[in-house]
Motif scaffolding. Structure first.
Motif, PDB file in Angstrom:
ATOM      1  N   MET A 126      -5.441  18.732 -20.817  1.00 34.37           N
ATOM      2  CA  MET A 126      -6.340  19.319 -21.460  1.00 34.37           C
ATOM      3  C   MET A 126      -5.813  20.363 -22.288  1.00 34.37           C
ATOM      4  O   MET A 126      -4.517  20.604 -22.420  1.00 34.37           O
ATOM      5  N   GLU A 127      -6.406  20.616 -23.420  1.00 30.71           N
ATOM      6  CA  GLU A 127      -5.851  21.601 -24.357  1.00 30.71           C
ATOM      7  C   GLU A 127      -6.892  23.101 -24.139  1.00 30.71           C
ATOM      8  O   GLU A 127      -8.139  22.858 -24.196  1.00 30.71           O
ATOM      9  N   ILE A 128      -6.243  24.058 -24.336  1.00 28.56           N
ATOM     10  CA  ILE A 128      -6.855  25.495 -23.654  1.00 28.56           C
ATOM     11  C   ILE A 128      -6.719  26.251 -24.987  1.00 28.56           C
ATOM     12  O   ILE A 128      -5.898  26.694 -25.352  1.00 28.56           O
ATOM     13  N   LEU A 129      -7.852  26.426 -25.324  1.00 30.58           N
ATOM     14  CA  LEU A 129      -7.958  27.657 -26.415  1.00 30.58           C
ATOM     15  C   LEU A 129      -8.476  28.971 -25.760  1.00 30.58           C
ATOM     16  O   LEU A 129      -9.746  29.080 -25.067  1.00 30.58           O
ATOM     17  N   ALA A 130      -8.016  30.102 -25.782  1.00 27.86           N
ATOM     18  CA  ALA A 130      -8.462  31.371 -25.407  1.00 27.86           C
ATOM     19  C   ALA A 130      -8.474  32.401 -26.561  1.00 27.86           C
ATOM     20  O   ALA A 130      -7.560  32.610 -27.218  1.00 27.86           O
ATOM     21  N   SER A 131      -9.381  33.301 -26.455  1.00 28.40           N
ATOM     22  CA  SER A 131      -9.392  34.392 -27.574  1.00 28.40           C
ATOM     23  C   SER A 131     -10.183  35.651 -26.859  1.00 28.40           C
ATOM     24  O   SER A 131     -11.030  35.553 -26.220  1.00 28.40           O
ATOM     25  N   SER A 132      -9.698  36.667 -27.646  1.00 29.61           N
ATOM     26  CA  SER A 132     -10.400  38.216 -27.032  1.00 29.61           C
ATOM     27  C   SER A 132     -10.475  38.794 -28.659  1.00 29.61           C
ATOM     28  O   SER A 132      -9.503  38.830 -29.326  1.00 29.61           O
ATOM     29  N   GLY A 133     -11.719  39.254 -28.842  1.00 28.86           N
ATOM     30  CA  GLY A 133     -11.927  39.988 -30.110  1.00 28.86           C
ATOM     31  C   GLY A 133     -11.561  41.484 -30.169  1.00 28.86           C
ATOM     32  O   GLY A 133     -11.820  42.213 -30.959  1.00 28.86           O
ATOM     33  N   GLU A 134     -11.261  41.948 -28.828  1.00 31.72           N
ATOM     34  CA  GLU A 134     -10.978  43.366 -28.824  1.00 31.72           C
ATOM     35  C   GLU A 134      -9.665  43.916 -29.588  1.00 31.72           C
ATOM     36  O   GLU A 134      -8.942  43.006 -30.069  1.00 31.72           O
ATOM     37  N   THR A 135      -9.771  45.264 -30.118  1.00 29.70           N
ATOM     38  CA  THR A 135      -8.768  45.591 -31.139  1.00 29.70           C
ATOM     39  C   THR A 135      -7.338  45.349 -30.307  1.00 29.70           C
ATOM     40  O   THR A 135      -6.938  45.978 -29.323  1.00 29.70           O
ATOM     41  N   PRO A 136      -6.211  44.752 -31.450  1.00 29.53           N
ATOM     42  CA  PRO A 136      -5.089  44.579 -30.657  1.00 29.53           C
ATOM     43  C   PRO A 136      -4.202  45.705 -30.734  1.00 29.53           C
ATOM     44  O   PRO A 136      -4.520  46.693 -31.454  1.00 29.53           O
ATOM     45  N   LEU A 137      -3.163  45.922 -29.568  1.00 28.82           N
ATOM     46  CA  LEU A 137      -2.049  47.008 -29.754  1.00 28.82           C
ATOM     47  C   LEU A 137      -1.126  46.672 -30.490  1.00 28.82           C
ATOM     48  O   LEU A 137      -1.003  45.454 -30.942  1.00 28.82           O
ATOM     49  N   ASN A 138      -0.376  47.687 -30.977  1.00 34.48           N
ATOM     50  CA  ASN A 138       0.755  47.487 -31.631  1.00 34.48           C
ATOM     51  C   ASN A 138       1.927  47.696 -30.901  1.00 34.48           C
ATOM     52  O   ASN A 138       2.285  48.519 -29.949  1.00 34.48           O
ATOM     53  N   GLY A 139       2.774  46.560 -30.697  1.00 33.03           N
ATOM     54  CA  GLY A 139       4.040  46.165 -29.724  1.00 33.03           C
ATOM     55  C   GLY A 139       5.090  47.065 -30.325  1.00 33.03           C
ATOM     56  O   GLY A 139       5.307  47.223 -31.576  1.00 33.03           O
ATOM     57  N   LEU A 140       5.727  47.556 -29.457  1.00 34.53           N
ATOM     58  CA  LEU A 140       7.409  48.126 -29.703  1.00 34.53           C
ATOM     59  C   LEU A 140       8.140  47.175 -29.801  1.00 34.53           C
ATOM     60  O   LEU A 140       8.226  46.104 -28.781  1.00 34.53           O
TER      61      LEU A 140
END
Length: 687
Positions: A196-210
């Motif tokens: 299978m191919e798995i696609l997952a997503s969240s539209g919550e505001t991304p964080l800014n990585g160090l």
């Protein structure tokens, strides 16, 4: 930024054609790694606005879960139990992409995997806050209002929905590459695995990585597993406590990790962590334990008749309130850069704990110091167990052992009262003397902080002795024998280590009546790290911890966090190797103890006898740590004993286990700073 624009344009074009996935440029993400822990295959990826943790659960209860630091959100798909042990294979590592959402393309990951079962029957899909996924995994419940039905088109099954407030939400799509979907069941082709191919997503505001160069200095250990975990959990806004289950701010986890990692952290990383704690102080100066954000906040506020998604902050814990001062003082006073300390204290911070307010970091720190002094004053005036700092009425949790049974149903925790309250008072006194806070002090503040030194002396002198337990040998021995028998482990090594004196240790807590709860525990490490015990106390209490389990805490695979041998069978039943804070090993607790031993050995006032006790303990502890190096970045682990030898068992792998461990845990990365002493490294090299 240009790369992100290209992703969005590609996503928009593909969304218009009805295709699910926007292909991003084929380059290696800034962070991508995999590890298997027990039954869980874990893959992490971070690139720009995309950060995700994919978990594929092996065994008889397969599961697909993707956790996103953005909004502490995730998507999970639980399958009905299968009649065989099933094993996932990751054919293509997760890669960043975009997926269509209600406001346009949103960050996503896509991956390919296969599993060797004839069929998978869907039990439950949840797309929402990680806290709801966590609840479903542990107790089988989640809010009905976040439920979503699948849409099946050919060999593709898809769940998607906006957030309850209409903001961008979540998506999970499974597209079979081999096999078919029949009446909602994923059915493999004869003799072939399901692919299978798995696609997952969240539209919550991304964080800014160090970035790596903003996170660690050149002194950090060259441990790729710990470095990867720390990078995945580190952001300009906050540090995450762990993944997959705690992908957001936790005050205690942040502060303890900062303190132990401090020698190898860059200043901007330390200040990001301290700033996240300061911005979440309430109006009294209480440190927030945990935040509820994203859809969890929406649901929680609706229950209260409120609107919006402002963070819901939990102030129920008490230990973190007294951690901030000593950790902040370690950075502000011990790093030797008064100008940088002053600049950080002057930095304006937008408060989440007191909405619609902004204050300098220094003013917020003073607020916490006032809280410490005001809450510590009653005991300092009249030392009595009833005036110790208590867990909240009606609660069973209030410090790091925050499972319902973790503190033995105690009310007054040893670490809070014997260690952290006096440490916080001493830090307040040091900060006052240094003058760094002068511009933020009112006359009343200064008068209160002037009391701190004298109050600390009372707490240091009077609180620890209230937790002292002394068990006559004639009672201790049969209890150890019986407990060992109940666990199926040998008692002889533990009995041989007892000697002829009573068994003396600090209780894990006092009950509501002030009686010690006689559980040997690893919290002595806090005393080693934040206090200066007398030589006699060092010898007594370090020896108590270092005895073989079940006299003390030591096993071949690490130091356990609790030993209930001196309690009754009912209490022992709550502290098994299947209990979250039972007879299990927590990685960071070993690191804390090791760092504390090193700190004590740096003292010039210890006699030779005490130093021998500490160096012997240090060598033994590091041997146990080295034996489980592969699991160091995990949250915790359990054990089994075969033929008198302990072996590691991943926590959550057993049917009796109450939960499962995080594959990436913030305070388990502290071995980047906590290193074996040269004598131990040299001895290891000679073997």
């Amino acid at each position: 930024m240009k790369t992100m624009v290209r992703w969005l344009l590609a996503g928009a074009m593909l969304a218009g054609t009805g295709l699910a996935v926007a292909q991003r440029p084929a380059k290696a993400p800034e962070l991508a790694y995999q590890l298997t822990e027990g039954q869980n295959l874990n893959a992490f990826v971070r690139e720009g606005p995309v950060a995700a943790h994919l978990l594929l659960r092996n065994g008889t209860d397969p599961r697909i879960l993707v956790a996103f630091p953005a909004g502490n959100s995730g998507v999970g798909l639980w399958f009905a139990p299968v009649g065989q042990v099933a094993t996932w294979r990751l054919e293509q590592a997760p890669r960043p992409t975009t997926a269509p959402g209600v406001a346009g393309p949103q960050p996503a990951i896509v991956t390919r995997a296969s599993i060797d079962v004839p069929e998978l029957r869907i039990k439950q899909a949840i797309l929402s806050s990680i806290r709801f996924l966590r609840d479903y995994q542990s107790v089988g419940r989640f809010p009905a209002e976040v439920a979503v039905e699948p849409v099946i088109t050919g060999n593709t099954i898809r769940w998607s929905r906006p957030r309850l407030d209409g903001k961008p939400g979540y998506l999970l799509e499974i597209r079979l590459l081999s096999g078919s979907i029949r009446n909602g069941v994923l059915v493999a082709d004869a003799g072939r695995p399901l692919r299978m191919e798995i696609l997952a997503s969240s539209g919550e505001t991304p964080l800014n990585g160090l970035a790596p160069n903003e996170l660690l200095n050149a002194r950090a250990a060259n441990d790729s597993t710990a470095r990867n975990a720390l990078q995945f959990l580190s952001y300009r806004e906050k540090f995450l406590a762990g993944s997959w289950r705690f992908q957001t701010y936790f005050g205690r986890d942040t502060l303890m990790s900062l303190r132990l990692l401090m020698p190898v952290l860059q200043p901007q990383a330390i200040e990001a962590g301290l700033g996240s704690v300061l911005t979440r102080l309430d109006a009294r100066g209480d440190v927030a334990h945990e935040e509820g954000i994203g859809e969890f906040a929406v649901v929680d506020r609706r229950k209260l008749g409120q609107r919006g998604d402002a963070a819901v902050l939990d102030y129920a814990m008490v230990d973190d309130d007294y951690m901030l001062a000593p950790v902040a003082a370690s950075y502000l006073l011990n790093r030797g850069n008064a100008a940088a300390a002053g600049a950080f204290l002057a930095r304006p911070l937008v408060s989440e704990g007191v909405p619609d307010t902004t204050a300098p970091a220094g003013k917020l720190l003073v607020r916490n110091l006032r809280y410490v002094i005001d809450s510590a004053r009653p005991f300092a005036k009249r030392p009595d167990t009833s005036r110790l700092v208590a867990i909240g009425k009606g609660r069973l949790t209030g410090q790091w052992r925050d499972s319902e049974e973790g503190l033995g149903r105690g009310r007054y925790a040893y670490d809070v009262n014997a260690v952290f309250v006096p440490a916080a008072l001493e830090a307040a006194a040091r900060l006052l003397r240094a003058g760094l806070l002068d511009r933020y002090l009112t006359t009343e503040d200064r008068a209160a902080l002037t009391e701190a030194d004298a109050m600390a002396a009372v707490w240091r002198d009077r609180a620890p002795v209230m937790f002292r337990v002394s068990v006559p040998l004639a009672q201790a021995r049969p209890r150890i024998e019986g407990y060992a028998r109940s666990l199926g482990i040998p008692a002889a090594p533990a009995l041989a280590a007892l000697g002829t004196a009573p068994l003396v240790f600090h209780a894990i807590a006092l009950d509501d009546s002030g009686r010690p709860i006689p559980i040997v525990n690893s919290d002595e490490g806090f005393s080693l790290m934040f206090a200066e015990p007398s030589p006699a106390d060092l010898e007594t209490y370090v020896t108590a911890a270092m005895r073989p389990f079940p006299a003390g805490l030591m096993t071949d695979i690490g130091m356990l966090v609790a030993n209930a041998a001196q309690t009754d069978a009912t209490v022992q039943g709550r502290f098994t190797p299947a209990a979250y804070h039972g007879a299990v090993v927590w990685s960071w607790q070993q690191a804390l103890f090791a760092a504390g031993l090193e700190r004590q050995l740096a003292r010039p006032d210890l006699p030779a006898k005490t130093r021998t006790v500490l160096t012997t303990a240090q060598a033994r502890l590091w041997r146990a740590i080295a034996a489980t190096r592969a699991t160091q970045s995990s949250e915790l682990w359990s054990w089994a004993n075969t033929d008198g030898r302990y072996r590691v068992v991943a926590f959550g792998a057993g049917k009796q286990d109450v939960d499962e461990s995080n594959a990436a845990q913030l305070w388990s990365t502290v071995y980047l700073a906590v290193r074996p002493p040269q004598a131990v490294r040299s001895a290891k090299g000679k073997r």
